[in-house]
Design a protein around this motif. Structure first.
Motif, PDB file in Angstrom:
ATOM      1  N   ILE A   1       1.033  -1.426  -0.058  1.00 27.13           N
ATOM      2  CA  ILE A   1       0.292  -0.263  -0.074  1.00 27.13           C
ATOM      3  C   ILE A   1       0.664   1.450   0.024  1.00 27.13           C
ATOM      4  O   ILE A   1       0.691   2.319  -0.347  1.00 27.13           O
ATOM      5  CB  ILE A   1      -0.768  -0.081   1.025  1.00 27.13           C
ATOM      6  CG1 ILE A   1      -2.003  -1.138   0.670  1.00 27.13           C
ATOM      7  CG2 ILE A   1      -1.799   1.541   1.284  1.00 27.13           C
ATOM      8  CD1 ILE A   1      -2.804  -1.635   2.105  1.00 27.13           C
ATOM      9  N   GLY A   2       1.721   1.580   1.026  1.00 25.54           N
ATOM     10  CA  GLY A   2       3.248   2.733   0.903  1.00 25.54           C
ATOM     11  C   GLY A   2       3.438   2.282  -1.218  1.00 25.54           C
ATOM     12  O   GLY A   2       3.340   3.702  -1.067  1.00 25.54           O
ATOM     13  N   ALA A   3       4.056   1.155  -1.161  1.00 23.83           N
ATOM     14  CA  ALA A   3       4.461   1.764  -2.841  1.00 23.83           C
ATOM     15  C   ALA A   3       3.505   2.536  -3.703  1.00 23.83           C
ATOM     16  O   ALA A   3       3.697   3.091  -4.151  1.00 23.83           O
ATOM     17  CB  ALA A   3       4.801   0.023  -3.369  1.00 23.83           C
ATOM     18  N   LEU A   4       2.367   1.954  -3.571  1.00 19.00           N
ATOM     19  CA  LEU A   4       1.082   1.845  -3.808  1.00 19.00           C
ATOM     20  C   LEU A   4       0.715   3.517  -3.999  1.00 19.00           C
ATOM     21  O   LEU A   4      -0.327   4.306  -4.940  1.00 19.00           O
ATOM     22  CB  LEU A   4      -0.287   1.390  -4.467  1.00 19.00           C
ATOM     23  CG  LEU A   4      -0.559  -0.659  -4.715  1.00 19.00           C
ATOM     24  CD1 LEU A   4      -1.399  -1.027  -4.146  1.00 19.00           C
ATOM     25  CD2 LEU A   4      -0.142  -0.135  -5.700  1.00 19.00           C
ATOM     26  N   LEU A   5       0.825   4.376  -2.870  1.00 17.51           N
ATOM     27  CA  LEU A   5       0.574   5.709  -2.077  1.00 17.51           C
ATOM     28  C   LEU A   5       1.314   6.394  -3.645  1.00 17.51           C
ATOM     29  O   LEU A   5       1.234   7.804  -3.590  1.00 17.51           O
ATOM     30  CB  LEU A   5       0.911   5.541  -1.194  1.00 17.51           C
ATOM     31  CG  LEU A   5      -0.222   5.515  -0.165  1.00 17.51           C
ATOM     32  CD1 LEU A   5       0.185   5.806   1.367  1.00 17.51           C
ATOM     33  CD2 LEU A   5      -1.618   5.901  -0.448  1.00 17.51           C
ATOM     34  N   ILE A   6       2.411   5.702  -4.061  1.00 19.24           N
ATOM     35  CA  ILE A   6       3.822   6.917  -4.696  1.00 19.24           C
ATOM     36  C   ILE A   6       2.502   7.254  -6.039  1.00 19.24           C
ATOM     37  O   ILE A   6       2.468   8.321  -6.488  1.00 19.24           O
ATOM     38  CB  ILE A   6       4.892   6.170  -4.842  1.00 19.24           C
ATOM     39  CG1 ILE A   6       5.407   6.534  -3.698  1.00 19.24           C
ATOM     40  CG2 ILE A   6       5.592   7.412  -5.952  1.00 19.24           C
ATOM     41  CD1 ILE A   6       6.592   5.326  -3.554  1.00 19.24           C
ATOM     42  N   PRO A   7       1.791   6.262  -6.899  1.00 23.53           N
ATOM     43  CA  PRO A   7       1.575   6.687  -7.807  1.00 23.53           C
ATOM     44  C   PRO A   7       0.276   7.630  -8.194  1.00 23.53           C
ATOM     45  O   PRO A   7      -0.291   8.091  -8.088  1.00 23.53           O
ATOM     46  CB  PRO A   7       1.316   5.092  -8.663  1.00 23.53           C
ATOM     47  CG  PRO A   7       1.838   4.047  -7.970  1.00 23.53           C
ATOM     48  CD  PRO A   7       2.509   5.143  -7.013  1.00 23.53           C
ATOM     49  N   ALA A   8      -0.638   7.149  -6.712  1.00 20.98           N
ATOM     50  CA  ALA A   8      -1.579   7.583  -6.212  1.00 20.98           C
ATOM     51  C   ALA A   8      -2.000   8.797  -6.250  1.00 20.98           C
ATOM     52  O   ALA A   8      -2.693   9.393  -6.672  1.00 20.98           O
ATOM     53  CB  ALA A   8      -2.750   7.042  -4.812  1.00 20.98           C
ATOM     54  N   PHE A   9      -0.002   9.104  -5.589  1.00 15.57           N
ATOM     55  CA  PHE A   9      -0.447  10.888  -5.012  1.00 15.57           C
ATOM     56  C   PHE A   9      -0.311  11.935  -6.983  1.00 15.57           C
ATOM     57  O   PHE A   9      -0.554  12.814  -7.221  1.00 15.57           O
ATOM     58  CB  PHE A   9       0.336  11.103  -4.687  1.00 15.57           C
ATOM     59  CG  PHE A   9       1.063  12.786  -4.007  1.00 15.57           C
ATOM     60  CD1 PHE A   9      -0.080  13.519  -3.280  1.00 15.57           C
ATOM     61  CD2 PHE A   9       2.310  13.294  -4.693  1.00 15.57           C
ATOM     62  CE1 PHE A   9      -0.101  14.587  -3.567  1.00 15.57           C
ATOM     63  CE2 PHE A   9       2.411  14.487  -4.106  1.00 15.57           C
ATOM     64  CZ  PHE A   9       1.169  15.724  -4.184  1.00 15.57           C
ATOM     65  N   TYR A  10       1.076  11.033  -7.165  1.00 12.35           N
ATOM     66  CA  TYR A  10       2.276  11.723  -8.386  1.00 12.35           C
ATOM     67  C   TYR A  10       1.895  11.371  -9.581  1.00 12.35           C
ATOM     68  O   TYR A  10       1.783  12.228 -10.377  1.00 12.35           O
ATOM     69  CB  TYR A  10       3.477  11.219  -8.246  1.00 12.35           C
ATOM     70  CG  TYR A  10       4.129  11.935  -7.172  1.00 12.35           C
ATOM     71  CD1 TYR A  10       4.844  13.117  -7.554  1.00 12.35           C
ATOM     72  CD2 TYR A  10       4.347  11.030  -5.505  1.00 12.35           C
ATOM     73  CE1 TYR A  10       5.502  13.681  -6.316  1.00 12.35           C
ATOM     74  CE2 TYR A  10       5.211  12.503  -4.691  1.00 12.35           C
ATOM     75  CZ  TYR A  10       5.484  13.326  -5.376  1.00 12.35           C
ATOM     76  OH  TYR A  10       6.325  13.783  -4.150  1.00 12.35           O
ATOM     77  N   ILE A  11       0.783  10.466 -10.149  1.00 15.27           N
ATOM     78  CA  ILE A  11       0.625  10.411 -11.065  1.00 15.27           C
ATOM     79  C   ILE A  11      -0.701  11.706 -11.597  1.00 15.27           C
ATOM     80  O   ILE A  11      -0.615  12.247 -12.617  1.00 15.27           O
ATOM     81  CB  ILE A  11      -0.036   8.541 -12.223  1.00 15.27           C
ATOM     82  CG1 ILE A  11       1.340   8.192 -11.849  1.00 15.27           C
ATOM     83  CG2 ILE A  11      -1.279   9.469 -13.353  1.00 15.27           C
ATOM     84  CD1 ILE A  11       1.084   6.700 -11.893  1.00 15.27           C
ATOM     85  N   PRO A  12      -1.288  11.770 -10.877  1.00 15.84           N
ATOM     86  CA  PRO A  12      -2.835  12.681 -10.744  1.00 15.84           C
ATOM     87  C   PRO A  12      -1.580  14.109 -10.513  1.00 15.84           C
ATOM     88  O   PRO A  12      -2.321  15.028 -11.247  1.00 15.84           O
ATOM     89  CB  PRO A  12      -4.105  12.893  -9.891  1.00 15.84           C
ATOM     90  CG  PRO A  12      -3.131  11.738  -8.259  1.00 15.84           C
ATOM     91  CD  PRO A  12      -2.375  11.094  -9.850  1.00 15.84           C
TER      92      PRO A  12
END
Length: 136
Positions: free
Chosen positions: A67-78
């Motif tokens: 989940i920690g790794a998934l937060l990076i794209p969840a924030f930085y892509i948008p």
């Protein structure tokens, strides 16, 4: 260009995090080769508490790590796609994924294996290049 670097780096983290979460929750990829080790983990608790087992803690740590790794794209892509000005105006937001990447890279080097190490290294390089372009 800078937006693309953030997006590509974040996508790598997202793919690694998604596979890790899937393997953790829906496969036996993180079971020990020796079934007696897995069984021992399921039947013993950590010294910290009897409220869980080593196996449940192992699954929980791996899932939360994903989940920690998934937060990076969840924030930085948008942000990179729709609010790039935030990255251009904030030193902290521009270097944060590089710092996170370095932390994951140290973990990958010391505790993991080749595939996540290479993926994290490439993503971190993309983030560092983007931060360098923004801040110089």
């Amino acid at each position: 260009m800078v937006n693309s670097l953030f997006i590509l780096g974040a996508l790598i983290f997202g793919v690694l995090g998604a596979f890790h979460l899937f393997y953790t929750l829906f496969s036996n990829k993180f079971d020990a080769f020796d079934p007696s080790v897995t069984e021992a983990m399921k039947s013993t608790s950590p010294v910290l508490t009897k409220e869980t087992t080593m196996w449940r803690a192992w699954v929980g740590f791996n899932a939360s790590h994903s989940i920690g790794a998934l937060l990076i794209p969840a924030f930085y892509i948008p942000v990179a796609a729709f609010h790039a000005d935030l990255l251009l105006q904030s030193f902290w937001l521009s270097i944060l994924p590089t710092l996170i990447g370095i932390c994951y890279l140290i973990l990958a080097k010391n505790y993991w294996f080749k595939i996540p190490f290479i993926g994290v290294a490439v993503a971190t390089l993309l983030f560092a290049l983007a931060a360098l372009l923004i801040n110089t």
